[in-house]
Design a protein around this motif. Structure first.
Motif, short mmCIF file in Angstrom:
data_model
loop_
_atom_site.label_atom_id
_atom_site.label_comp_id
_atom_site.label_asym_id
_atom_site.label_seq_id
_atom_site.Cartn_x
_atom_site.Cartn_y
_atom_site.Cartn_z
N GLU A 1 0.30 11.10 -11.46
CA GLU A 1 -0.56 9.92 -11.32
C GLU A 1 -1.40 9.65 -12.55
N ASP B 1 -4.63 2.69 -4.02
CA ASP B 1 -4.13 4.05 -3.85
C ASP B 1 -4.09 4.36 -2.36
N GLU C 1 1.02 6.01 -9.40
CA GLU C 1 1.20 7.34 -8.80
C GLU C 1 2.40 7.36 -7.86
N THR D 1 -2.90 6.85 0.73
CA THR D 1 -2.45 8.17 1.20
C THR D 1 -2.48 8.16 2.71
N ASP E 1 1.32 10.15 -0.95
CA ASP E 1 0.26 9.56 -1.76
C ASP E 1 0.89 8.77 -2.90
CO CO Z 1 -3.50 8.76 -4.71
#
Ligand code: CO
Ligand code: MF3
Ligand code: CO
Length: 266
Positions: A202, A94, A233, A96, A105
């Motif tokens: 997400e 993940d 996501e 961002t 993100d």
């Molecule tokens: Co995220």
């Protein structure tokens, strides 16, 4: 209040392209034997190369630059030197970043070597649920249509949707209003989507029970039944005709710009 200005959209679009690039470029490093700490380090360097800032690093005290969640870790996994990837693992990275003051993100699943058929279907269905949600997004719909679309897809499987975490508005701040639920909630009917809104979707999908627990590090979220979990996501812009996937990657199975307006027959 949720509508972004043109100049803000331009900036978040740029941030989104960087996030997509990191997720595309990290893939070649994912092999049995590498630690999640090493993957974090590579992601960190890729982010710095793009003259952007890793938003997770120091966010509410999070100690690393990206979240890496392996197998039964649902989300917010902390990269670690002693966590070595092995054949058959599935993991979510993940990413961002902040560029010019604006966040983007996104996350996706990666496979280590050969994964089980069960895990493969889990990951495919998690991605499909995200796509189902993106295919209903357009101005004028109630916000709870998003969760409805995800639930409609997951109902057909034996998997479950995690209820404890949701998508979020994004921009100058990492987590902004509104909350985007990944399941149907009748009462969540106060917001109508409008052109210019930017938020993440997400969904976290579990192979077994939807119940999760936070570990003693106060970050790592795991399934209670120790069965695997998968998440995809994207950061999304609501457009006149549907939505634009601001974190769209080259490997994607749907286009970057979705036209979700059904043309009426005349
Ligand atoms: Co995220
Ligand atoms: N990227 C996560 C999200 O999708 C949030 C991670 S917060 C962190 O909202 F602190 F763990 F990085
Ligand atoms: Co998010």
């Amino acid at each position: 209040m949720y509508i972004k200005k043109k100049a803000e959209i331009t900036k978040i679009r740029k941030s989104g392209i960087i996030v997509a690039k990191i997720l595309e470029n990290i893939k070649k490093y994912i092999k049995p034997g590498i630690s999640t700490n090493k993957l974090n380090k590579i992601c960190h360097e890729l982010i710095i190369q793009e003259k952007s800032v890793p938003a997770c690093l120091g966010y509410k005290g999070f100690p690393k630059s990206v979240c890496i969640s392996v197998n039964d870790v649902v989300c917010h996994g902390i990269p670690n030197k002693t966590e070595i990837l092995k054949n058959g693992d599935i993991l979510n990275i993940d990413v961002t970043i902040i560029k010019d003051g604006y966040h983007a993100d996104a996350s996706k699943m990666f496979y280590v070597g050969y994964i089980s058929k069960e895990n493969n279907i889990l990951c495919q269905e998690a991605q499909k649920s995200l796509y189902c949600a993106l295919k209903v997004i357009k101005p004028g719909i109630l916000i709870n249509k998003i969760g409805y679309a995800i639930q409609k897809n997951i109902r057909k499987t034996s998997f479950s949707i995690v209820k404890n975490y949701c998508g979020h508005g994004i921009g100058k701040k990492f987590h902004e209003k509104p909350q985007i639920l990944h399941y149907y909630c009748k009462q969540d009917n106060q917001i109508i989507l409008k052109k210019g809104m930017i938020f993440t979707v997400e969904p976290m999908i579990n192979l077994g029970s939807d119940k999760v627990q936070i570990m003693s590090d106060n970050w790592t979220v795991k399934t209670i039944d120790k069965k695997p979990s998968a998440q995809y996501e994207h950061t999304i812009l609501v457009t006149k005709y549907g939505c634009e996937i601001l974190t769209h990657q080259s490997t994607e199975k749907i286009p970057k710009k979705l036209n979700n307006i059904i043309k009426e027959k005349t």
